[in-house]
Enzyme design. Sequence first.
Site, PDB file in Angstrom:
ATOM      1  N   TYR A  64       0.769  -1.339   0.148  1.00  0.00           N
ATOM      2  CA  TYR A  64       0.132  -0.105   0.070  1.00  0.00           C
ATOM      3  C   TYR A  64       0.908   1.239   0.035  1.00  0.00           C
ATOM      4  O   TYR A  64       0.531   2.057  -0.614  1.00  0.00           O
ATOM      5  CB  TYR A  64      -1.068  -0.023   1.076  1.00  0.00           C
ATOM      6  CG  TYR A  64      -2.335  -0.767   0.634  1.00  0.00           C
ATOM      7  CD1 TYR A  64      -3.189  -0.113  -0.038  1.00  0.00           C
ATOM      8  CD2 TYR A  64      -2.354  -2.048   0.960  1.00  0.00           C
ATOM      9  CE1 TYR A  64      -4.381  -0.640  -0.633  1.00  0.00           C
ATOM     10  CE2 TYR A  64      -3.464  -2.819   0.359  1.00  0.00           C
ATOM     11  CZ  TYR A  64      -4.394  -2.172  -0.404  1.00  0.00           C
ATOM     12  OH  TYR A  64      -5.625  -2.801  -1.087  1.00  0.00           O
ATOM     13  N   VAL A 100      -9.593   4.288  -5.509  1.00  0.00           N
ATOM     14  CA  VAL A 100      -9.230   4.833  -4.383  1.00  0.00           C
ATOM     15  C   VAL A 100      -8.367   5.903  -4.526  1.00  0.00           C
ATOM     16  O   VAL A 100      -7.672   6.488  -3.661  1.00  0.00           O
ATOM     17  CB  VAL A 100      -8.694   3.590  -3.516  1.00  0.00           C
ATOM     18  CG1 VAL A 100      -9.829   2.304  -3.318  1.00  0.00           C
ATOM     19  CG2 VAL A 100      -7.408   2.979  -3.949  1.00  0.00           C
ATOM     20  N   HIS A 116     -14.950   2.002  -2.948  1.00  0.00           N
ATOM     21  CA  HIS A 116     -13.901   1.182  -2.355  1.00  0.00           C
ATOM     22  C   HIS A 116     -12.926   1.990  -1.452  1.00  0.00           C
ATOM     23  O   HIS A 116     -11.804   1.254  -1.294  1.00  0.00           O
ATOM     24  CB  HIS A 116     -13.440   0.382  -3.599  1.00  0.00           C
ATOM     25  CG  HIS A 116     -14.167  -0.446  -4.259  1.00  0.00           C
ATOM     26  ND1 HIS A 116     -13.832  -0.993  -5.442  1.00  0.00           N
ATOM     27  CD2 HIS A 116     -15.268  -1.098  -3.990  1.00  0.00           C
ATOM     28  CE1 HIS A 116     -14.736  -2.146  -6.016  1.00  0.00           C
ATOM     29  NE2 HIS A 116     -15.675  -2.173  -4.978  1.00  0.00           N
ATOM     30  N   GLY A 191     -13.556   2.647 -18.152  1.00  0.00           N
ATOM     31  CA  GLY A 191     -12.453   1.653 -17.764  1.00  0.00           C
ATOM     32  C   GLY A 191     -12.644   0.872 -16.390  1.00  0.00           C
ATOM     33  O   GLY A 191     -11.700   0.774 -15.549  1.00  0.00           O
ATOM     34  N   THR A 192     -13.736   0.177 -16.626  1.00  0.00           N
ATOM     35  CA  THR A 192     -13.858  -1.044 -15.513  1.00  0.00           C
ATOM     36  C   THR A 192     -13.876  -2.295 -16.273  1.00  0.00           C
ATOM     37  O   THR A 192     -14.793  -2.424 -17.454  1.00  0.00           O
ATOM     38  CB  THR A 192     -15.009  -0.397 -14.661  1.00  0.00           C
ATOM     39  OG1 THR A 192     -14.986  -1.780 -13.673  1.00  0.00           O
ATOM     40  CG2 THR A 192     -16.276  -0.504 -15.220  1.00  0.00           C
ATOM     41  N   SER A 193     -13.495  -3.271 -15.693  1.00  0.00           N
ATOM     42  CA  SER A 193     -13.553  -4.869 -16.374  1.00  0.00           C
ATOM     43  C   SER A 193     -15.126  -5.331 -15.833  1.00  0.00           C
ATOM     44  O   SER A 193     -15.620  -6.245 -16.414  1.00  0.00           O
ATOM     45  CB  SER A 193     -12.717  -5.693 -15.553  1.00  0.00           C
ATOM     46  OG  SER A 193     -12.649  -5.643 -14.297  1.00  0.00           O
ATOM     47  N   ASN A 217     -13.875   1.807 -23.102  1.00  0.00           N
ATOM     48  CA  ASN A 217     -13.100   0.646 -22.795  1.00  0.00           C
ATOM     49  C   ASN A 217     -12.206   0.210 -24.003  1.00  0.00           C
ATOM     50  O   ASN A 217     -13.026  -0.097 -24.941  1.00  0.00           O
ATOM     51  CB  ASN A 217     -13.648  -0.290 -22.074  1.00  0.00           C
ATOM     52  CG  ASN A 217     -12.576  -1.047 -21.070  1.00  0.00           C
ATOM     53  OD1 ASN A 217     -11.764  -1.504 -21.543  1.00  0.00           O
ATOM     54  ND2 ASN A 217     -13.029  -1.491 -20.069  1.00  0.00           N
TER      55      ASN A 217
HETATM   56  N1  APR Z   1      -8.965   3.796 -20.746  1.00  0.00           N
HETATM   57  C1  APR Z   1     -10.335   3.192 -20.479  1.00  0.00           C
HETATM   58  N2  APR Z   1     -10.147   1.924 -19.848  1.00  0.00           N
HETATM   59  C2  APR Z   1      -8.649   1.573 -19.830  1.00  0.00           C
HETATM   60  C3  APR Z   1      -7.736   1.990 -20.290  1.00  0.00           C
HETATM   61  C4  APR Z   1      -7.642   3.445 -20.636  1.00  0.00           C
HETATM   62  N3  APR Z   1      -6.782   4.158 -21.047  1.00  0.00           N
HETATM   63  N4  APR Z   1      -6.738   1.179 -20.030  1.00  0.00           N
HETATM   64  C5  APR Z   1      -7.246   0.018 -19.354  1.00  0.00           C
HETATM   65  N5  APR Z   1      -8.705   0.006 -19.366  1.00  0.00           N
HETATM   66  C6  APR Z   1      -9.663  -0.731 -19.149  1.00  0.00           C
HETATM   67  C7  APR Z   1      -9.399  -2.243 -19.249  1.00  0.00           C
HETATM   68  O1  APR Z   1      -9.700  -2.788 -20.316  1.00  0.00           O
HETATM   69  C8  APR Z   1     -10.226  -2.908 -18.084  1.00  0.00           C
HETATM   70  O2  APR Z   1     -11.508  -3.310 -18.613  1.00  0.00           O
HETATM   71  O3  APR Z   1     -10.034  -0.585 -17.782  1.00  0.00           O
HETATM   72  C9  APR Z   1     -10.415  -1.945 -17.130  1.00  0.00           C
HETATM   73  C10 APR Z   1      -9.625  -1.972 -15.837  1.00  0.00           C
HETATM   74  O4  APR Z   1     -10.192  -3.315 -14.965  1.00  0.00           O
HETATM   75  P1  APR Z   1      -9.672  -3.549 -13.444  1.00  0.00           P
HETATM   76  O5  APR Z   1      -8.240  -3.494 -13.652  1.00  0.00           O
HETATM   77  O6  APR Z   1     -10.390  -4.889 -13.330  1.00  0.00           O
HETATM   78  O7  APR Z   1     -10.266  -2.433 -12.621  1.00  0.00           O
HETATM   79  P2  APR Z   1     -11.684  -2.343 -12.198  1.00  0.00           P
HETATM   80  O8  APR Z   1     -12.784  -2.530 -12.813  1.00  0.00           O
HETATM   81  O9  APR Z   1     -11.681  -0.672 -11.458  1.00  0.00           O
HETATM   82  O10 APR Z   1     -11.635  -3.276 -10.903  1.00  0.00           O
HETATM   83  C11 APR Z   1     -12.427  -3.107  -9.979  1.00  0.00           C
HETATM   84  O11 APR Z   1     -11.198  -4.637  -8.421  1.00  0.00           O
HETATM   85  O12 APR Z   1      -9.155  -5.209  -7.567  1.00  0.00           O
HETATM   86  C12 APR Z   1     -10.501  -4.345  -7.511  1.00  0.00           C
HETATM   87  O13 APR Z   1     -11.198  -2.926  -5.579  1.00  0.00           O
HETATM   88  C13 APR Z   1     -10.494  -3.017  -6.737  1.00  0.00           C
HETATM   89  O14 APR Z   1     -11.699  -1.142  -7.476  1.00  0.00           O
HETATM   90  C14 APR Z   1     -11.229  -2.466  -8.109  1.00  0.00           C
HETATM   91  C15 APR Z   1     -12.106  -3.506  -8.369  1.00  0.00           C
END
Ligand code: APR
Length: 250
Positions: A64, A100, A116, A191-193, A217
């Site tokens: 961290y 965060v 989160h 930008g989230t999976s 994304n």
């Molecule tokens: N612009 C937009 N999206 C992007 C970019 C970019 N430049 N680069 C990567 N991405 C996308 C990826 O394709 C992926 O789908 O951002 C996403 C990131 O996914 P994760 O790493 O899984 O992040 P997130 O969805 O925020 O994770 C959710 O998981 O580990 C925990 O608590 C943590 O809040 C987090 C949660």
Amino acid sequence: MIEEAAKLLARSRFAIAFTGAGISAESGVPTFRGFNGLWKKHRPEELATPEAFKRDPYLVWEFYKWRIDLIRKAKPNKAHRALTELEEMGILKAVITQNVDDLHREAGTRNPIELHGNIFRVRCTSCDYREDLKETGRLDEFLAQKDLPRCPRCGSLLRPDVVWFGEPLPRKAIEEAFRLAERADLVLVIGTSGVVYPAAYIPQIVKETGGKVIEINPDESGITPIADVFLRCSAGEAMEKLIERVRRLI
Ligand code: APR
Ligand code: ZN
């Protein structure tokens, strides 16, 4: 596609944004999934659990502190700033984030809902002591300290004020996010999976209550199957184009 997204946004009555690690990628903050064992061959998931903290608080704090130090040097990018502008235009009613990193607030967004937690805050593992290290100006001192951080009130271990795997989300934040999602007629998902729950319910709620889903994304995600418009693009580039068109439409 961008044109269609801009029209939907300009016409919406109650739009919200739902963001994940990808929105901060262009600010230099590594995402989680696709993070290739940069940190001592551990997956962040294995370091971000209450069990890991019990087992090895030194290792978890090392991880961290490394992230805090990286994130404190990061600056908001075009996508964070475009969301602030959409909010100022009165189009965007709320920004709900899984991040965060505090970058929405740094970009001027008024009240980002942090599902989160926030990496710049610490809290006690025993009592209700909490501290925002940015606010108290103790960040440098905190990062330099070699021993495990302890609560000034009761002496127990301090931990990051973030949500770890297997932990409940802050109740007020998730309740407010769900309320907003039920009200929203559009959600901009950036930008989230879309695989971490309950956060990933937010776009689903908007969809189920008849709202539109716009996703930005570079890759497909868990949200893509319900997206009305999918902009396969990085957050900075897509938001720059989108905001330009929205400005012209209103
Ligand atoms: N612009 C937009 N999206 C992007 C970019 C970019 N430049 N680069 C990567 N991405 C996308 C990826 O394709 C992926 O789908 O951002 C996403 C990131 O996914 P994760 O790493 O899984 O992040 P997130 O969805 O925020 O994770 C959710 O998981 O580990 C925990 O608590 C943590 O809040 C987090 C949660
Ligand atoms: Zn305490």
